[in-house]
Design a protein around this motif. Structure first.
Motif, PDB file in Angstrom:
ATOM      1  N   SER A  92      58.606  67.724  26.658  1.00  0.00           N
ATOM      2  CA  SER A  92      58.947  67.534  28.071  1.00  0.00           C
ATOM      3  C   SER A  92      59.505  68.840  28.616  1.00  0.00           C
ATOM      4  O   SER A  92      60.204  69.569  27.926  1.00  0.00           O
ATOM      5  N   LYS A  93      59.155  69.121  29.857  1.00  0.00           N
ATOM      6  CA  LYS A  93      59.627  70.359  30.466  1.00  0.00           C
ATOM      7  C   LYS A  93      61.038  70.161  31.005  1.00  0.00           C
ATOM      8  O   LYS A  93      61.401  69.084  31.465  1.00  0.00           O
ATOM      9  N   SER A  97      60.415  73.816  35.758  1.00  0.00           N
ATOM     10  CA  SER A  97      59.048  74.114  36.174  1.00  0.00           C
ATOM     11  C   SER A  97      58.884  75.614  36.346  1.00  0.00           C
ATOM     12  O   SER A  97      59.819  76.302  36.764  1.00  0.00           O
ATOM     13  N   THR A 119      60.035  83.704  29.420  1.00  0.00           N
ATOM     14  CA  THR A 119      58.797  83.003  29.769  1.00  0.00           C
ATOM     15  C   THR A 119      57.651  83.980  29.966  1.00  0.00           C
ATOM     16  O   THR A 119      56.546  83.779  29.441  1.00  0.00           O
TER      17      THR A 119
END
Length: 136
Positions: free
Chosen positions: A9-10, A13, A119
């Motif tokens: 699950s993130k 976003s 990221t």
């Protein structure tokens, strides 16, 4: 592995890691700590700050910067003062409410920037996995 047996699950976003408006707001409010500045001076400070260690000069779209300055003024974070009759000679100054917003950004942005670096580093590694694929 069966479908959704171990779903991830993130927590964040991708488009919310660091928002461009937060970056621009931070630059504007931090530069205004020194005193009032023209909008064009703010733009030059952003270009200088983002291009320090790079041969590329990264800046912000003039229309977007103008929109952010207008929004910051509407929200009470900065004041806009016309100088003379030239519509481009607008000085900006930070307000006490703007100082509070600046302090909030100063608390939030470092962790967001660290997450963005992590990221994008992971994304770069992902891109490099496909670097040997012929593109024609």
């Amino acid at each position: 592995m069966p479908r959704n047996e171990y779903p991830l699950s993130k927590q964040v976003s991708l488009n919310n890691i660091v928002r461009v408006q937060q970056v621009i707001d931070f630059f504007v409010l931090s530069e205004l700590q020194r005193g009032r500045l023209y909008g064009s001076e703010l733009e030059q400070q952003i270009i200088t700050a983002l291009g320090k260690q790079s041969p590329r000069h990264v800046g912000v779209n003039n229309g977007y910067l103008s929109a952010r300055l207008k929004k910051l003024a509407e929200d009470g974070h900065v004041t806009r003062v016309w100088e003379g009759d030239n519509r481009y000679n607008r000085y900006y100054s930070i307000t006490p409410q703007g100082n509070d917003y600046f302090k909030q950004l100063l608390k939030e942005l470092p962790d967001q920037v660290d997450l963005a670096i992590q990221t994008y580093t992971n994304f770069k590694h992902y891109i490099n996995r496909y670097g040997q694929v012929p593109l024609d």
